[in-house]
Design a protein around this motif. Structure first.
Motif, PDB file in Angstrom:
ATOM      1  N   PRO A  67       0.819  -1.207   0.000  1.00  0.00           N
ATOM      2  CA  PRO A  67       0.000   0.000   0.000  1.00  0.00           C
ATOM      3  C   PRO A  67       0.854   1.259   0.000  1.00  0.00           C
ATOM      4  O   PRO A  67       1.871   1.331   0.667  1.00  0.00           O
ATOM      5  CB  PRO A  67      -0.808  -0.114   1.298  1.00  0.00           C
ATOM      6  N   SER A  68       0.433   2.222  -0.771  1.00  0.00           N
ATOM      7  CA  SER A  68       1.120   3.504  -0.828  1.00  0.00           C
ATOM      8  C   SER A  68       0.094   4.574  -1.157  1.00  0.00           C
ATOM      9  O   SER A  68      -1.065   4.276  -1.402  1.00  0.00           O
ATOM     10  CB  SER A  68       2.211   3.480  -1.904  1.00  0.00           C
ATOM     11  N   GLU A  69       0.541   5.804  -1.184  1.00  0.00           N
ATOM     12  CA  GLU A  69      -0.374   6.896  -1.511  1.00  0.00           C
ATOM     13  C   GLU A  69      -0.882   6.766  -2.938  1.00  0.00           C
ATOM     14  O   GLU A  69      -1.977   7.196  -3.247  1.00  0.00           O
ATOM     15  CB  GLU A  69       0.345   8.237  -1.329  1.00  0.00           C
ATOM     16  N   GLU A  70      -0.080   6.170  -3.819  1.00  0.00           N
ATOM     17  CA  GLU A  70      -0.466   6.029  -5.217  1.00  0.00           C
ATOM     18  C   GLU A  70      -1.460   4.897  -5.443  1.00  0.00           C
ATOM     19  O   GLU A  70      -2.053   4.799  -6.501  1.00  0.00           O
ATOM     20  CB  GLU A  70       0.769   5.751  -6.076  1.00  0.00           C
ATOM     21  N   LEU A  71      -1.650   4.029  -4.458  1.00  0.00           N
ATOM     22  CA  LEU A  71      -2.478   2.849  -4.646  1.00  0.00           C
ATOM     23  C   LEU A  71      -3.894   3.212  -5.069  1.00  0.00           C
ATOM     24  O   LEU A  71      -4.443   2.604  -5.977  1.00  0.00           O
ATOM     25  CB  LEU A  71      -2.494   2.019  -3.368  1.00  0.00           C
ATOM     26  N   GLY A  72      -4.489   4.217  -4.435  1.00  0.00           N
ATOM     27  CA  GLY A  72      -5.831   4.630  -4.799  1.00  0.00           C
ATOM     28  C   GLY A  72      -5.916   5.046  -6.259  1.00  0.00           C
ATOM     29  O   GLY A  72      -6.859   4.693  -6.959  1.00  0.00           O
ATOM     30  N   ASP A  73      -4.900   5.764  -6.731  1.00  0.00           N
ATOM     31  CA  ASP A  73      -4.862   6.186  -8.129  1.00  0.00           C
ATOM     32  C   ASP A  73      -4.731   4.996  -9.063  1.00  0.00           C
ATOM     33  O   ASP A  73      -5.362   4.946 -10.115  1.00  0.00           O
ATOM     34  CB  ASP A  73      -3.708   7.161  -8.371  1.00  0.00           C
ATOM     35  N   LYS A  74      -3.911   4.016  -8.695  1.00  0.00           N
ATOM     36  CA  LYS A  74      -3.736   2.837  -9.536  1.00  0.00           C
ATOM     37  C   LYS A  74      -5.048   2.084  -9.674  1.00  0.00           C
ATOM     38  O   LYS A  74      -5.420   1.655 -10.754  1.00  0.00           O
ATOM     39  CB  LYS A  74      -2.668   1.911  -8.946  1.00  0.00           C
ATOM     40  N   VAL A 105     -10.612  -5.911 -10.840  1.00  0.00           N
ATOM     41  CA  VAL A 105     -11.612  -4.973 -10.332  1.00  0.00           C
ATOM     42  C   VAL A 105     -11.999  -5.333  -8.895  1.00  0.00           C
ATOM     43  O   VAL A 105     -12.089  -4.463  -8.027  1.00  0.00           O
ATOM     44  CB  VAL A 105     -12.846  -4.918 -11.255  1.00  0.00           C
ATOM     45  N   ALA A 106     -12.205  -6.624  -8.628  1.00  0.00           N
ATOM     46  CA  ALA A 106     -12.548  -7.051  -7.267  1.00  0.00           C
ATOM     47  C   ALA A 106     -11.420  -6.697  -6.301  1.00  0.00           C
ATOM     48  O   ALA A 106     -11.668  -6.214  -5.187  1.00  0.00           O
ATOM     49  CB  ALA A 106     -12.850  -8.545  -7.235  1.00  0.00           C
ATOM     50  N   ALA A 107     -10.172  -6.917  -6.719  1.00  0.00           N
ATOM     51  CA  ALA A 107      -9.026  -6.560  -5.875  1.00  0.00           C
ATOM     52  C   ALA A 107      -8.973  -5.054  -5.644  1.00  0.00           C
ATOM     53  O   ALA A 107      -8.674  -4.594  -4.541  1.00  0.00           O
ATOM     54  CB  ALA A 107      -7.731  -7.051  -6.510  1.00  0.00           C
ATOM     55  N   ALA A 108      -9.289  -4.282  -6.683  1.00  0.00           N
ATOM     56  CA  ALA A 108      -9.307  -2.828  -6.547  1.00  0.00           C
ATOM     57  C   ALA A 108     -10.377  -2.389  -5.545  1.00  0.00           C
ATOM     58  O   ALA A 108     -10.131  -1.552  -4.680  1.00  0.00           O
ATOM     59  CB  ALA A 108      -9.551  -2.175  -7.907  1.00  0.00           C
ATOM     60  N   LEU A 109     -11.556  -2.975  -5.652  1.00  0.00           N
ATOM     61  CA  LEU A 109     -12.632  -2.630  -4.713  1.00  0.00           C
ATOM     62  C   LEU A 109     -12.237  -2.981  -3.283  1.00  0.00           C
ATOM     63  O   LEU A 109     -12.475  -2.200  -2.352  1.00  0.00           O
ATOM     64  CB  LEU A 109     -13.929  -3.358  -5.093  1.00  0.00           C
ATOM     65  N   ASP A 110     -11.619  -4.147  -3.100  1.00  0.00           N
ATOM     66  CA  ASP A 110     -11.172  -4.544  -1.759  1.00  0.00           C
ATOM     67  C   ASP A 110     -10.110  -3.590  -1.231  1.00  0.00           C
ATOM     68  O   ASP A 110     -10.125  -3.209  -0.067  1.00  0.00           O
ATOM     69  CB  ASP A 110     -10.633  -5.976  -1.765  1.00  0.00           C
ATOM     70  N   ALA A 111      -9.175  -3.199  -2.083  1.00  0.00           N
ATOM     71  CA  ALA A 111      -8.081  -2.330  -1.671  1.00  0.00           C
ATOM     72  C   ALA A 111      -8.559  -0.919  -1.321  1.00  0.00           C
ATOM     73  O   ALA A 111      -7.947  -0.257  -0.492  1.00  0.00           O
ATOM     74  CB  ALA A 111      -7.027  -2.257  -2.762  1.00  0.00           C
ATOM     75  N   LEU A 112      -9.645  -0.474  -1.936  1.00  0.00           N
ATOM     76  CA  LEU A 112     -10.180   0.852  -1.628  1.00  0.00           C
ATOM     77  C   LEU A 112     -10.760   0.908  -0.217  1.00  0.00           C
ATOM     78  O   LEU A 112     -10.911   1.979   0.353  1.00  0.00           O
ATOM     79  CB  LEU A 112     -11.219   1.263  -2.671  1.00  0.00           C
ATOM     80  N   LYS A 113     -11.095  -0.255   0.333  1.00  0.00           N
ATOM     81  CA  LYS A 113     -11.590  -0.380   1.716  1.00  0.00           C
ATOM     82  C   LYS A 113     -12.779   0.540   2.020  1.00  0.00           C
ATOM     83  O   LYS A 113     -12.833   1.186   3.059  1.00  0.00           O
ATOM     84  CB  LYS A 113     -10.462  -0.129   2.718  1.00  0.00           C
ATOM     85  N   TRP A 114     -13.732   0.586   1.089  1.00  0.00           N
ATOM     86  CA  TRP A 114     -14.943   1.361   1.332  1.00  0.00           C
ATOM     87  C   TRP A 114     -15.765   0.641   2.378  1.00  0.00           C
ATOM     88  O   TRP A 114     -16.028  -0.563   2.264  1.00  0.00           O
ATOM     89  CB  TRP A 114     -15.745   1.519   0.049  1.00  0.00           C
ATOM     90  N   LYS A 115     -16.211   1.374   3.383  1.00  0.00           N
ATOM     91  CA  LYS A 115     -16.946   0.761   4.498  1.00  0.00           C
ATOM     92  C   LYS A 115     -18.287   0.165   4.069  1.00  0.00           C
ATOM     93  O   LYS A 115     -18.801  -0.730   4.731  1.00  0.00           O
ATOM     94  CB  LYS A 115     -17.141   1.768   5.622  1.00  0.00           C
TER      95      LYS A 115
END
Length: 151
Positions: A67-74, A105-115
């Motif tokens: 995880p990094s600050e750029e992760l959300g952008d990726k 896409v599923a990994a991206a959604l998980d990584a975004l950690k939306w409650k």
């Protein structure tokens, strides 16, 4: 043996645009590692590899970085480049992607950690995302549409 195989997998996906487990297994076998598709599948999960869109638009395996600050952008870019449609039914979202990109896409959604998201399940080109309730499913849909600039 396993760690040597994992190192070789990382080397191979950095050197080649590998887009299937079968191709990865073939390259490993060529390199002297006797593997099956099932072994490669376990290795992909263990190494946290995911499919990403390549420069040519084709998907390929890549290493999920720390995880990094750029992760959300990726992950935002993954969502923008691969989502084709989005439907909401009660507390579930059915998200369609370009072929081979649902896991990314599923990994991206998980990584975004939306409650609002309890979890997601991916096939080849479809993700089923479960929200806590119907209202939160709509919130997730709106967030995704915002990312896709469909609002």
């Amino acid at each position: 043996m396993k760690s040597a195989r994992h190192e070789k997998i990382i080397e191979l996906i950095q050197e080649y645009d590998i887009d299937t487990q079968e191709e990865l297994a073939a390259r490993l076998n060529e390199a002297g590692f006797k593997v099956t598709q099932a072994t490669v599948s376990r290795d992909i999960r263990a190494l946290k590899l995911m499919k990403v869109a390549g420069k040519d638009g084709k998907s390929r395996y890549a290493i999920l970085t720390e995880p990094s600050e750029e992760l959300g952008d990726k992950y935002t870019r993954i969502l923008q480049d691969t989502l084709t449609s989005l439907d909401v039914g009660q507390n579930m979202l059915v998200i369609r992607t370009v072929p081979g990109m649902a896991m990314g896409v599923a990994a991206a959604l998980d990584a975004l950690k939306w409650k609002e998201i309890l979890g997601s399940i991916a096939g080849d080109d479809t993700v089923m995302c479960v929200a806590r309730d119907a209202e939160q499913a709509e919130i997730v849909a709106e967030k995704l549409k915002g990312i896709l600039k469909l609002c």
